[in-house]
Enzyme design. Structure first.
Site, PDB file in Angstrom:
ATOM      1  N   HIS B  62      20.652  20.650 -19.525  1.00  0.00           N
ATOM      2  CA  HIS B  62      19.825  19.577 -19.573  1.00  0.00           C
ATOM      3  C   HIS B  62      20.753  17.868 -19.289  1.00  0.00           C
ATOM      4  CE1 HIS B  62      16.661  21.941 -21.513  1.00  0.00           C
ATOM      5  NE2 HIS B  62      17.655  22.846 -22.034  1.00  0.00           N
ATOM      6  N   ARG B  64      19.008  15.190 -18.878  1.00  0.00           N
ATOM      7  CA  ARG B  64      18.282  13.958 -19.814  1.00  0.00           C
ATOM      8  C   ARG B  64      17.531  13.178 -18.615  1.00  0.00           C
ATOM      9  NH1 ARG B  64      17.601  17.393 -23.371  1.00  0.00           N
ATOM     10  NH2 ARG B  64      18.916  17.804 -24.817  1.00  0.00           N
ATOM     11  N   ASP B 154      11.493  25.203 -20.132  1.00  0.00           N
ATOM     12  CA  ASP B 154      12.153  25.429 -21.132  1.00  0.00           C
ATOM     13  C   ASP B 154      12.426  24.022 -22.116  1.00  0.00           C
ATOM     14  OD1 ASP B 154      14.561  26.513 -22.182  1.00  0.00           O
ATOM     15  OD2 ASP B 154      15.694  24.692 -21.881  1.00  0.00           O
ATOM     16  N   ASP B 307      23.009  25.962 -21.492  1.00  0.00           N
ATOM     17  CA  ASP B 307      21.926  25.331 -22.052  1.00  0.00           C
ATOM     18  C   ASP B 307      22.495  23.784 -22.780  1.00  0.00           C
ATOM     19  OD1 ASP B 307      19.727  24.427 -23.269  1.00  0.00           O
ATOM     20  OD2 ASP B 307      19.791  26.087 -24.763  1.00  0.00           O
TER      21      ASP B 307
HETATM   22 ZN   LIG Z   1      15.486  26.938 -24.176  1.00  0.00          ZN
END
Ligand SMILES: [Zn+2]
Lengths: 319, 433
Positions: B62, B64, B154, B307
């Protein structure tokens, strides 16, 4: 004594009995004409209530004032507490004010832990109910009440059989009671529909029963928990009527209890839901007395955390 | 053209000490260590005894940006990735705006190229706005300059069975894969942590293993039915491992990832009520951790994916149930894998290269990453001093976020060098620009 009271599990047997013995001494105060002790003179106790609970706040306030503490009531309800920053900001404010003890009621499980352990403040933290986690002073006053009625007001609760009935899953009162009653030697049975017991309850030091009728004849004390009618909307039980029929304490079930057994409720009650009117007002119901004992127990906790071993004041002796 | 570099004394996949010559972005020569002094104009890096791996590839990051640049940017996240030994990351779609159009994925792709630390491969959203109601323009994202092949909502589960079926079918047209965040929403309303003995004590709302496993079971059946490709994000339970193992035995095209934190940490940490340990799916029990390690070792779980989920301190420095889910993972991923897999003997260095580089590149259809260490291959490489230990200090990480659950922990294995297509992004543990 421990630095904070965050969970009833923080208290070992010795500390738990010490709190109850100290509470007993505090209780004799209310029988005297002078209701104030100088024990916490010059100390500041902050009641930090993020959740509305007039009963608990008043109880702590009375306890602190009878110990001559300066009391500040800080009600954060209505402000934006969904964003956690508020807890930290408030804590830093309290730190600046030099709070010696912070009594916190909060809707989030673990908020008192954060207050005590995040390094935001130095004072003692007393958990006055956090989310669905714990409410240790409620458990202490319940143990105090049981001890007074069934153990002559002394020692621990070994061998006593206590049955806790209702919404164990969402009950902070149940969690604290399970810890403390086990520490004090009582045998605990929790009774609820399986939907209102947490997954993992099988690791608790309790017997689980899905039937209220089974443990009643063997119970020395029955503790009825508040059950919100709205739980049926989330499919925890089909209807208020069915809940009441299967898990409510009515006169018929009252008659199944031994002669000496007492009936308890942490309040506020849902009359007609978990407890019938006649049972709530029965002469073996100690519900009103629980409220009075709450002040004594909270005096004991504040005294031991703030005025006791934390900062000893040898001239202030409780008689 | 890029400079020529000689990596001296490294051990490719833990093998014999080797000198690796890099020129024109590819591996030009591999010779036994101790070759004569490097020729004029060659930059020599003494990496004696260090392990040389193909550059790591993260299928689940991620970044962002756009939207939450206060937590991470493509640039800062790329830098964190390079420091962790990565040469490619897949940027999840749950930005603001959501990466559900060709325009947004091309923007993220371009930001990645501008930063230049790693290849940034945007993941496309499966449904418009992650709303779970209408398919996003998957084909447009696939055909865009970003060449999207991995699609995921996700953060949210594609819980509508029909929509999931359609998505699985539709991406067959361009060899895409649906990466599912497996979380049955009704079973996890307000969920805060793993449902079990610890949640019962803490009074935090439980996230049952069955909420993950029921979605995985359903998706396996759908994948088999329509003959597509399913990738299961952040597998966290022993039961999920069993389901995936049986699906693979039946020849169904399912792949799966595990995060470093699910390989190391358990729900016991929630007893602190410190939201640094709040993550979705939640930390599970030791039994789950052991099952995940075994599954990664035997290949039932194909890859490790971070993640990596940066959050501002305002979103973490608060009560547990008010805090955001997620933890930083890029700078520490390889160290956690060394700690949990390599040192206990569950995975050798070839296994690490597979699980953290070759396999994720294959799932994401990234052709020039995760390649063997051989002459003529693209020089996407990382070197790790596997005997070194370091104490994690999130305040030294490049981005603004500090939410690492490993803060103050001592972990094995320090990434010293990362090379992206022949250009060093990290040398001696430092970013190069
Ligand atoms: Zn997730």
């Amino acid at each position: 004594m421990i630095p904070h009271l965050l969970s009833a599990a923080d208290l070992d047997h010795e500390d738990a009995v010490l709190v109850l013995d100290t509470a007993a001494e505090m209780a004799t105060l209310s029988d005297r004409s002078v209701k104030k002790l100088p024990a916490l003179r010059g100390k500041t106790v902050v009641n930090l209530f993020f959740e509305d609970s007039t009963r608990t706040r008043i109880s702590f306030e009375a306890a602190a004032k009878r110990l001559s503490a300066d009391v500040i009531n800080f009600s954060a309800k209505g402000s934006s507490v969904s964003k956690g920053e508020t807890l930290k900001d408030t804590a830093l404010t309290l730190q600046a004010m030099g709070a010696d003890a912070v009594v916190i009621r909060h809707g989030s499980s673990g908020a008192p832990h954060r207050l005590a352990e995040a390094g935001w403040i130095d004072g003692a933290v007393v958990n006055a109910g956090d989310g669905t986690h714990e409410h240790p002073t409620q458990a202490l006053l319940d143990a105090f009440t049981i001890r007074r009625h069934l153990r002559g007001g002394e020692g621990d609760l070994s061998g006593l059989r206590v049955t806790i009935v209702g919404d164990v899953l969402h009950s902070r009162v149940a969690r604290s009671n399970v810890h403390l009653l086990d520490t004090l030697g009582a045998k605990v049975t929790v009774v609820a529909p399986p939907t209102l017991l947490p997954v993992g309850v099988e690791e608790w030091p309790v017997t689980v029963s899905y039937s209220l009728d089974d443990p009643l004849p063997e119970s020395d004390a029955v503790m009825m928990l508040r059950v919100q009618r709205e739980r049926m909307n989330a499919a925890f039980f089909p209807s208020a009527r069915e809940y009441s029929r299967r898990y409510g304490l009515d006169q018929v079930r009252m008659d199944m209890l031994p002669e000496h057994a007492i009936v308890m409720h942490p309040g506020p009650m849902n009359r007609g839901m978990e407890i019938a009117d006649g049972v709530a007002d029965h002469d073996r119901s100690v519900i009103v007395e629980q409220v009075a004992n709450g002040v004594s127990v909270r005096m004991a906790v504040l005294y031991l955390l703030v005025g006791g071993s934390r900062q000893p004041e040898p001239t202030e002796v409780i008689v | 053209m890029s400079e020529r570099i000689l990596l001296q004394g490294v051990r490719p996949l833990g093998g014999a000490p080797t000198d690796v010559l890099i020129a024109d972005g590819v591996i030009a020569d591999l010779t036994p260590a101790g070759s004569p002094a490097p020729p004029e104009g060659v930059r020599a890096l003494d990496l004696s005894g260090q392990i040389l791996l193909p550059g790591l590839v993260d299928l689940h990051t991620h970044l962002r940006e756009p939207g939450r640049e206060d937590a991470e940017t493509v640039r800062s996240g790329s830098a964190a990735a390079a420091l962790g030994g990565f040469t490619a990351v897949h940027a999840m779609a749950n930005t603001d705006p959501v990466a559900d159009t060709a325009g947004v994925v091309e923007q993220v792709f371009r930001l990645g190229q501008e930063a230049g630390y790693v290849d940034v491969h945007p993941v496309g959203a499966v449904t418009l706005g992650l709303g779970g109601e209408q398919l996003a323009e998957l084909g447009a994202m696939a055909d865009s300059a970003a060449h999207v092949r991995v699609f995921s909502d996700d953060g949210k589960c594609v819980d509508d069975a029909l929509l999931m079926r359609r998505a699985l079918e539709y991406v067959k047209a361009f060899d895409g894969v649906i990466a599912q965040h497996a979380q049955e929403p009704r079973l996890t309303v307000g969920a805060q942590m793993n449902e079990g003995a610890v949640s019962a004590i803490l009074g935090l709302r439980g996230w049952p293993a069955a909420a993950e496993e029921s979605i995985i079971a359903r998706d396996i059946l759908l994948t088999a039915h329509v003959g597509s490709r399913l990738h299961v994000c952040h597998v966290s339970t022993a039961g999920s491992v069993d389901l995936i193992r049986r699906a693979k035995e039946r020849g169904i095209a399912v792949t799966a990832e595990v995060t470093p934190h699910h390989l190391l940490l358990t729900d016991e940490l929630a007893r602190s009520y410190d939201p640094i340990y709040k993550v979705n799916p939640p930390l599970r029990t030791d039994r789950d951790v052991q099952a995940l390690r075994m599954a990664l070792a035997d290949g039932t779980i194909d890859i490790v994916a971070t993640d990596h989920a940066p959050h501002t301190s305002e979103d973490k420095d608060c009560e547990w149930d008010a805090a955001a889910f997620g933890m930083i993972g890029l700078p520490t991923a390889l160290s956690v894998v060394i700690d949990t897999m390599v040192r206990p003997g569950l995975l050798d260095w070839a296994g690490v290269a597979d699980r953290l580089s070759a396999a994720p590149a294959a799932i994401g259809r990234v052709p020039d990453q995760g390649r063997p260490i051989a002459v003529g291959e693209p020089a996407n490489l990382t070197a790790v001093a596997d005997d070194d230990e370091w104490t994690v200090d999130p305040w030294a990480f490049p981005g603004p976020a500090r939410n690492s659950p490993y803060r103050r922990m001592t972990l094995p294995g320090r990434v010293t060098t990362t090379i992206l297509r022949g250009r060093p992004t990290v040398v001696a543990g430092d970013l190069q620009w």
